[in-house]
Design an enzyme around this catalytic site. Structure first.
Site, PDB file in Angstrom:
ATOM      1  N   CYS A  70      -7.153  -3.279   9.804  1.00 42.00           N
ATOM      2  CA  CYS A  70      -6.794  -4.591   9.302  1.00 42.00           C
ATOM      3  C   CYS A  70      -5.314  -4.812   9.484  1.00 42.00           C
ATOM      4  O   CYS A  70      -4.793  -5.871   9.214  1.00 42.00           O
ATOM      5  CB  CYS A  70      -7.251  -4.784   7.870  1.00 42.00           C
ATOM      6  N   CYS A  72      -5.085  -6.357   0.226  1.00 38.99           N
ATOM      7  CA  CYS A  72      -3.645  -6.075   0.221  1.00 38.99           C
ATOM      8  C   CYS A  72      -3.232  -5.462  -1.118  1.00 38.99           C
ATOM      9  O   CYS A  72      -2.402  -4.555  -1.175  1.00 38.99           O
ATOM     10  CB  CYS A  72      -2.841  -7.352   0.449  1.00 38.99           C
TER      11      CYS A  72
END
Ligand SMILES: Cc1ncc(COP(=O)(O)O)c(C=O)c1O
Lengths: 402, 323
Positions: free
Chosen positions: B35, B106
Site C-alpha cells: 500500500c 494509516c
C-alpha cells in the site's frame, strides 16, 4: 493565482465553441430525432452532421460506421461483448496487462464467466512483445483489444501492425483509442482495425458521450437492444446535445492536430526536461520515444504520490498519480507494476497531461515549484537521508512489512 | 480526491516532530510495501521513569499516513510506555477528527510502529501479526483479509452472516458482490479434496450466481454451480418441542450473540414469541442504528439453525397490538 490544469488525460475542459454548438439543443432544438415533425428533423440533420465530423477525425470510410454511445467504457464493453456473442465458437480474448479498467475489469469478469483471457505483458518501458502476441493468435480468439495510447504513460502500442497481424489470422481487432483520438492522427480506412472506442471528454467535448467505430461488415451484436436508434446497434434516444458537442470537438481536433504535435509536445518536453534535470532519483516512465505528445509520467523515488499531489494542489497545480493511495486500492497502478517499476518509485509517479490550453508560463511555474515539493517530502521519508537514498548509508531503512 | 478533515490537512502541511531523532533509544520501523506506506518511529525514553520524552517520525506515505504519524508523536509525548501501549489506532484517527475508511490503515500503521518502537526499546522482538487486504466495505472500513478470517473462524456462509459478524455489507450494500466472491472462494476451498460440503442451510441462503441470459455461450467453460433449493434451508426436521423448550433454545441463541453486541455497546432481549415470529428488543447502540436490520437478520439465521424451523425475528416495535 490562476490554477494550472495538467490533468487532461483524466478529463478536459469543454471548448467554448463546443458549448456554444450544444446550447440550442437544450432549448429550441429539443426534439427527438426519431419524430416525423419539424422539431425532430432539425435534430436529425444536426446528428448527421456530427456523425460526419467524427467520421472525418477518424478517417472512417462511411459515416454509418460511427455508433454514438454514452462513454468510452460503454464503447469498450460493446466491442468486446459483441465479438464474443457474434462468434460463440470462439472463447478467447487477447488484451494487454496495462489496459484501462474499462477493459481489464470486464476481462476479469469474463474470466470468471469461463472465457479465456490472455493479457500481453509489457517490458520495463511498457512495450509489447509482438512475437508473444503472434503466437497467441489462433481461431479460438474472438477478439484482440489493445489500447492505442496508455492513459498513464501515454505509451503508444503499434495497433496498426497488430491489427494487420490479427486480420491475417482472421481475428477481430478492437482498440481503446480514448486517449489517442484528437491527439494523434488516425486514418481508419487505411487500417485493419475493426472497432475503435473514443470518449468525448478527453477531447474537449462533454463527459458522458462516446462513440464506437464499427467497420462495415464486421459482425456485431448490440449491447442495448430496444429502439432503432443508431440503426438498432445502440438503442436509446440519442443524447443529441452531447453528440453535437462531440462532433464540434472532432472538427476542432482536426484543426488543432498540428498544434497538438508541435506546441503541446514541446511544452511537455520542456516540462519534463525542466523537472528531471533538477531533481535526482526521478525518471520518466513508459516508452518515451513513442508516446502521446501531451503526456509525461515521472516517477519520483522515495516519496509518495498523494503527498506530491496535495502539495501541488495547494499551489493551484493539478496532476494525478499512480500511487495506491490515490486510487483507493492498496496496490500502486497496475501499469507501473506491469512495467516492473519498483514499489518505492511506483508510489511516487506523477502524471502531467497537457492540452492546447496550457501555456509556457504555466510550465515554467511548475518547473519552479516541483523540486521544493519533492525535497520537502523526501525530508520526511525514512528511505531518504540528506542527499540520497538511505539504502546507501548505514542503518538502512528496512521496515517489518505487513 | 479524499475528504480529509482540516486537522488531517493541517498535520500533513505542517507535520510535527518530523525527521531523525538524535539520541533515540527506541526505534520502530514498520510498513506495508504494497500500500506504499512505511514509517519509522523514534522514541527517546527516560530510563528511570519510562516516560517518552521525545518522539519523531519519518514516513513514506500519503497525506493521511504523514498526518497520522504526526498525530501519534503528539499523542504519546509525555506518556509512560504503559500508557502509550494503550493508544489505539482509533485514538489516532479521533485525534485527527477522523480518517476516510480507505485510510484507516494509516492509523493502524501508527499503532504498530509504536508497538515496534517500544519492543525495540525493551530489547524485544516485535513481529507483525496484522495482514491487510483490499478494502471491501467502505461504510465500515472492512478489508478482504478480515472478512476471510472471520468467515473461516466461524464457518460463515452468507452475506448476512458476514454482516452480522463484521458489519461489512451492513451499510450501502454495494460491496455484497465482493463479499459473495470471498464466500464463494472459501467455499470452493472448503470443498477441496476430501472436504465435507458446507451445511445445506448455507448453500441455500448464499445467493447463487445467476446464469447470464446468453448462458449457452458464456457457460460452456464455466464450472457448473450446484444450486440447492430453498427447501434445503432447514437442516433437521422440526422436532416437537414444548413452548418452554423452544423459549429456552431461543434464549440460548440470544446468549450466544450477546457478547458480540455488547462489544459494540448494545444488547438484545427476548420480548415475545408468537407462533413462528420471535420479537426481540435491541438495546443501546444496536437500537435504531443502521445495523439493526443486519443484526436481526443474523440472529434470525442462528434461530433457524438452532430451532430447525423457519422463524422470523422482528423488533418488538413490529409486534401487533392486542385487541
Ligand atoms: C484509455 C481509456 N479507456 C477508457 C476510458 C473510459 O472512458 P469513459 O470515462 O468515457 O468511460 C478512459 C478514461 O478514463 C481511458 O483513459
Amino acid at each position: 493565482m490562476e490554477a494550472i490544469y495538467l490533468d487532461n488525460n483524466a478529463t478536459t475542459r469543454c471548448d467554448p465553441a463546443v458549448v456554444e454548438a450544444m446550447l440550442p439543443f437544450f432549448t429550441e432544438h429539443f426534439g427527438n430525432a426519431s419524430s416525423i415533425h419539424a422539431f425532430g428533423s432539425e435534430v436529425g440533420k444536426a446528428l448527421k452532421k456530427a456523425r460526419g465530423q467524427v467520421q472525418a477525425l477518424l478517417g472512417a470510410e462511411h459515416d454509418s460506421e460511427i455508433i454514438f454511445t454514452s462513454c468510452g467504457t460503454e464503447s469498450d464493453a460493446t466491442a468486446i461483448l459483441s465479438a464474443l456473442r457474434a462468434q460463440p465458437e470462439r472463447n478467447t480474448v487477447i488484451t494487454t496487462a496495462v489496459e484501462h479498467p474499462a477493459v481489464l475489469t470486464l476481462c476479469e469478469w469474463l474470466e470468471k464467466e469461463g472465457y479465456i483471457v490472455h493479457k500481453l505483458r509489457v517490458d520495463k518501458k511498457g512495450r509489447l512483445d509482438l512475437d508473444e502476441y503472434r503466437s497467441l493468435l489462433n481461431d479460438r480468439v474472438a477478439i484482440v483489444s489493445a489500447m492505442w495510447a496508455n492513459n498513464e504513460t501515454g505509451t503508444l502500442f503499434p495497433v496498426l501492425e497488430m491489427a494487420e497481424m490479427a486480420a491475417a489470422r482472421g481475428v477481430m481487432f478492437h482498440t481503446d483509442a480514448v486517449q489517442a483520438v484528437g491527439k494523434i492522427p488516425v486514418d481508419l480506412k487505411n487500417t485493419r482495425i475493426d472497432m475503435l472506442s473514443l470518449s468525448g471528454h478527453k477531447l474537449h467535448a462533454p463527459k458522458g458521450i462516446g462513440a464506437l467505430y464499427l467497420r462495415r461488415g464486421c459482425r456485431f451484436r448490440p449491447l442495448l437492444r430496444g429502439g432503432h436508434q443508431e440503426r438498432g446497434r445502440r438503442a436509446g434516444t440519442e443524447n443529441s446535445a452531447s453528440i453535437i458537442g462531440l462532433g464540434k470537438a472532432c472538427e476542432l481536433a482536426i484543426e488543432h492536430m498540428d498544434e497538438e504535435n508541435t506546441t503541446v509536445r514541446s511544452l511537455r518536453d520542456t516540462l519534463e526536461k525542466g523537472i528531471v534535470s533538477q531533481i535526482g532519483h526521478c525518471f520518466p516512465t513508459g516508452d518515451i520515444a513513442r508516446r502521446l505528445p501531451n503526456t509525461s509520467n515521472i516517477a519520483f523515488e522515495y516519496v509518495e504520490g498523494e503527498g506530491i499531489l496535495l502539495l501541488l494542489n495547494k499551489l493551484g497545480i493539478a496532476g494525478s498519480s499512480g500511487s495506491a493511495c490515490t486510487s483507493g486500492s492498496l496496490e500502486p497502478s497496475h501499469v507501473m507494476r506491469a512495467m516492473g517499476i519498483p514499489y518505492t518509485a511506483a508510489h511516487g509517479t506523477i502524471r502531467f497531461s497537457l492540452s492546447r490550453y496550457n501555456t509556457e508560463a504555466e510550465v515554467k511555474r511548475v518547473i519552479e515549484v516541483v523540486p521544493g515539493i519533492i525535497a520537502q517530502l523526501r525530508k520526511l521519508s525514512p528511505y531518504w537521508c540528506d542527499k540520497g537514498p538511505a539504502a546507501s548509508v548505514d542503518g538502512a531503512f528496512a521496515p517489518t512489512y505487513a | 480526491m479524499w475528504e480529509y478533515s482540516d486537522k488531517v490537512r493541517e498535520h500533513f502541511f505542517n507535520p510535527r516532530n518530523s525527521g531523525p531523532l538524535k539520541d533515540a533509544n527506541g526505534i520502530g520501523d514498520v510498513g506495508s510495501i504494497q500500500c506504499g506506506d512505511a514509517l519509522r518511529l523514534m522514541l527517546k525514553v527516560d530510563e528511570q521513569s519510562e516516560i517518552i520524552e521525545d518522539a519523531h517520525f519519518q514516513t513514506f506515505g500519503c497525506g493521511s499516513a504523514i498526518a497520522s504519524s504526526s498525530a501519534l508523536t503528539e499523542i504519546i509525548k509525555g506518556m509512560t510506555l504503559t500508557q502509550a501501549l494503550e493508544v489505539s489506532n482509533q485514538n489516532i484517527a479521533d485525534y485527527l477528527d477522523g480518517l476516510p475508511p480507505e485510510k484507516m490503515h494509516c492509523s493502524v500503521m501508527g499503532r504498530e510502529a509504536l508497538q515496534a518502537a517500544i519492543a525495540n526499546y525493551r530489547g524485544e522482538e516485535w513481529s507483525d501479526d496484522h495482514e491487510e487486504g483490499a478494502l471491501i466495505c467502505k461504510c465500515f472500513a472492512v478489508d478482504a483479509v478480515k472478512i476471510a478470517d472471520v468467515v473461516n473462524a466461524n464457518q460463515l456462509n452468507t452475506v448476512e452472516e458476514v454482516t452480522f459478524y463484521t458489519k461489512a455489507g451492513g451499510g450501502c450494500t454495494a460491496c455484497h458482490e465482493g463479499i459473495e466472491e470471498i464466500l464463494a472462494g472459501i467455499k470452493a476451498e472448503r470443498a477441496g479434496p476430501g472436504e465435507v460440503s458446507p451445511p445445506p442451510l448455507a448453500a441455500a441462503l448464499t445467493a447463487a450466481p445467476l446464469a447470464p441470459a446468453n448462458a449457452s455461450t458464456v457457460l460452456v467453460h464455466a464450472p457448473t454451480v450446484a444450486v440447492s433449493t430453498p427447501t434445503a434451508a432447514v437442516s433437521a426436521p422440526p422436532a416437537r418441542r414444548t413452548l418452554v423448550q423452544k423459549i429456552r433454545k431461543i434464549e440460548e441463541v440470544l446468549e450466544s450473540v450477546r457478547p458480540m453486541l455488547q462489544r459494540d455497546h448494545g444488547d438484545v432481549e427476548l420480548a415475545d414469541v408468537q407462533g413462528k415470529t420471535i420479537y426481540v428488543t435491541l438495546k443501546g447502540a444496536c437500537s435504531g442504528c443502521m445495523m439493526e436490520v443486519a443484526t436481526l437478520g443474523g440472529i434470525q439465521q442462528k434461530m433457524i439453525e438452532a430451532l430447525g424451523e423457519l422463524v422470523k425475528v422482528l423488533p418488538v416495535s413490529h409486534m401487533p397490538v392486542e385487541a
